[in-house]
Design a protein around this motif. Structure first.
Motif, PDB file in Angstrom:
ATOM      1  N   GLU A   1       1.921  -0.637   8.931  1.00  0.00           N
ATOM      2  CA  GLU A   1       1.722  -1.947   8.315  1.00  0.00           C
ATOM      3  C   GLU A   1       0.977  -2.911   9.241  1.00  0.00           C
ATOM      4  O   GLU A   1      -0.028  -3.507   8.858  1.00  0.00           O
ATOM      5  CB  GLU A   1       3.081  -2.534   7.934  1.00  0.00           C
ATOM      6  CG  GLU A   1       3.020  -3.863   7.258  1.00  0.00           C
ATOM      7  CD  GLU A   1       4.407  -4.399   6.944  1.00  0.00           C
ATOM      8  OE1 GLU A   1       4.621  -5.604   7.185  1.00  0.00           O
ATOM      9  OE2 GLU A   1       5.251  -3.640   6.461  1.00  0.00           O
ATOM     10  N   ILE A   2       1.431  -3.051  10.457  1.00  0.00           N
ATOM     11  CA  ILE A   2       0.813  -4.004  11.383  1.00  0.00           C
ATOM     12  C   ILE A   2      -0.585  -3.522  11.809  1.00  0.00           C
ATOM     13  O   ILE A   2      -1.513  -4.318  11.932  1.00  0.00           O
ATOM     14  CB  ILE A   2       1.707  -4.283  12.616  1.00  0.00           C
ATOM     15  CG1 ILE A   2       1.168  -5.447  13.434  1.00  0.00           C
ATOM     16  CG2 ILE A   2       1.901  -3.063  13.470  1.00  0.00           C
ATOM     17  CD1 ILE A   2       1.254  -6.785  12.764  1.00  0.00           C
ATOM     18  N   GLY A   3      -0.750  -2.212  11.992  1.00  0.00           N
ATOM     19  CA  GLY A   3      -2.057  -1.685  12.335  1.00  0.00           C
ATOM     20  C   GLY A   3      -3.073  -1.937  11.232  1.00  0.00           C
ATOM     21  O   GLY A   3      -4.209  -2.339  11.492  1.00  0.00           O
ATOM     22  N   LEU A   4      -2.663  -1.737   9.988  1.00  0.00           N
ATOM     23  CA  LEU A   4      -3.552  -1.991   8.858  1.00  0.00           C
ATOM     24  C   LEU A   4      -3.870  -3.473   8.712  1.00  0.00           C
ATOM     25  O   LEU A   4      -4.991  -3.835   8.355  1.00  0.00           O
ATOM     26  CB  LEU A   4      -2.939  -1.457   7.565  1.00  0.00           C
ATOM     27  CG  LEU A   4      -3.089   0.039   7.359  1.00  0.00           C
ATOM     28  CD1 LEU A   4      -2.273   0.496   6.161  1.00  0.00           C
ATOM     29  CD2 LEU A   4      -4.542   0.404   7.181  1.00  0.00           C
ATOM     30  N   GLN A   5      -2.911  -4.316   9.004  1.00  0.00           N
ATOM     31  CA  GLN A   5      -3.179  -5.761   8.940  1.00  0.00           C
ATOM     32  C   GLN A   5      -4.283  -6.130   9.919  1.00  0.00           C
ATOM     33  O   GLN A   5      -5.204  -6.879   9.585  1.00  0.00           O
ATOM     34  CB  GLN A   5      -1.911  -6.555   9.242  1.00  0.00           C
ATOM     35  CG  GLN A   5      -0.894  -6.528   8.139  1.00  0.00           C
ATOM     36  CD  GLN A   5       0.402  -7.218   8.529  1.00  0.00           C
ATOM     37  OE1 GLN A   5       0.474  -7.932   9.531  1.00  0.00           O
ATOM     38  NE2 GLN A   5       1.443  -7.012   7.740  1.00  0.00           N
TER      39      GLN A   5
ATOM     40  N   GLY B   1      -8.298   1.809  -4.916  1.00  0.00           N
ATOM     41  CA  GLY B   1      -7.399   1.314  -5.959  1.00  0.00           C
ATOM     42  C   GLY B   1      -6.498   0.183  -5.512  1.00  0.00           C
ATOM     43  O   GLY B   1      -5.489  -0.101  -6.145  1.00  0.00           O
ATOM     44  N   LEU B   2      -6.862  -0.499  -4.444  1.00  0.00           N
ATOM     45  CA  LEU B   2      -6.049  -1.586  -3.894  1.00  0.00           C
ATOM     46  C   LEU B   2      -6.574  -2.933  -4.398  1.00  0.00           C
ATOM     47  O   LEU B   2      -6.966  -3.804  -3.639  1.00  0.00           O
ATOM     48  CB  LEU B   2      -6.043  -1.511  -2.366  1.00  0.00           C
ATOM     49  CG  LEU B   2      -5.526  -0.175  -1.800  1.00  0.00           C
ATOM     50  CD1 LEU B   2      -5.743  -0.109  -0.303  1.00  0.00           C
ATOM     51  CD2 LEU B   2      -4.061   0.021  -2.152  1.00  0.00           C
TER      52      LEU B   2
ATOM     53  N   ILE C   1       0.869  -1.183   0.000  1.00  0.00           N
ATOM     54  CA  ILE C   1       0.000   0.000   0.000  1.00  0.00           C
ATOM     55  C   ILE C   1       0.904   1.231   0.000  1.00  0.00           C
ATOM     56  O   ILE C   1       1.780   1.364   0.853  1.00  0.00           O
ATOM     57  CB  ILE C   1      -0.933   0.018   1.225  1.00  0.00           C
ATOM     58  CG1 ILE C   1      -1.879  -1.191   1.199  1.00  0.00           C
ATOM     59  CG2 ILE C   1      -1.715   1.321   1.288  1.00  0.00           C
ATOM     60  CD1 ILE C   1      -2.725  -1.340   2.448  1.00  0.00           C
ATOM     61  N   PRO C   2       0.690   2.130  -0.951  1.00  0.00           N
ATOM     62  CA  PRO C   2       1.528   3.339  -1.005  1.00  0.00           C
ATOM     63  C   PRO C   2       1.407   4.150   0.281  1.00  0.00           C
ATOM     64  O   PRO C   2       0.323   4.235   0.871  1.00  0.00           O
ATOM     65  CB  PRO C   2       0.958   4.129  -2.189  1.00  0.00           C
ATOM     66  CG  PRO C   2       0.080   3.193  -2.931  1.00  0.00           C
ATOM     67  CD  PRO C   2      -0.320   2.107  -1.992  1.00  0.00           C
ATOM     68  N   SER C   3       2.498   4.728   0.697  1.00  0.00           N
ATOM     69  CA  SER C   3       2.488   5.494   1.947  1.00  0.00           C
ATOM     70  C   SER C   3       1.464   6.627   1.894  1.00  0.00           C
ATOM     71  O   SER C   3       0.902   7.003   2.915  1.00  0.00           O
ATOM     72  CB  SER C   3       3.874   6.033   2.273  1.00  0.00           C
ATOM     73  OG  SER C   3       4.341   6.860   1.226  1.00  0.00           O
TER      74      SER C   3
END
Length: 92
Positions: A55-59, A81-82, A10-12
């Motif tokens: 990253e971990i929060g989004l997971q 757009g993912l 995922i783009p920053s």
């Protein structure tokens, strides 16, 4: 590719928006009772430390949003757009 590998892609510039949309799904879902308390506590932990856009929060947010509303989650990810992430979710 695994969900974790795709979250890393995922783009920053999209991390914050993705996090906010997933939070909305989790908080507004009538199926919130499907989320295990351990996952809810983990999300609160990351939220308190302002780490939901990591990253971990989004997971963890993605895991929760798929549990409570998989269709809405896929729709939001498409809007952002993912598409690779949607494909991984649909495979599992």
């Amino acid at each position: 590719m695994t969900l974790e590998e795709n979250v890393r892609k995922i783009p920053s510039s999209a991390l914050e928006a993705t996090s906010e949309k997933l939070i909305d799904i989790v908080l507004n879902s009538p199926n919130a009772n499907k989320m295990p308390s351990g996952l809810a506590k983990t999300i609160l932990y990351y939220w308190q430390r302002d780490q939901l856009a990591t990253e971990i929060g989004l997971q963890r947010l993605l895991e929760a949003s798929v549990l409570v509303d998989p269709e809405k989650t896929a729709s939001v990810l498409r809007e952002l757009g993912l598409h690779e992430l949607v494909a991984v979710l649909e495979e599992s």
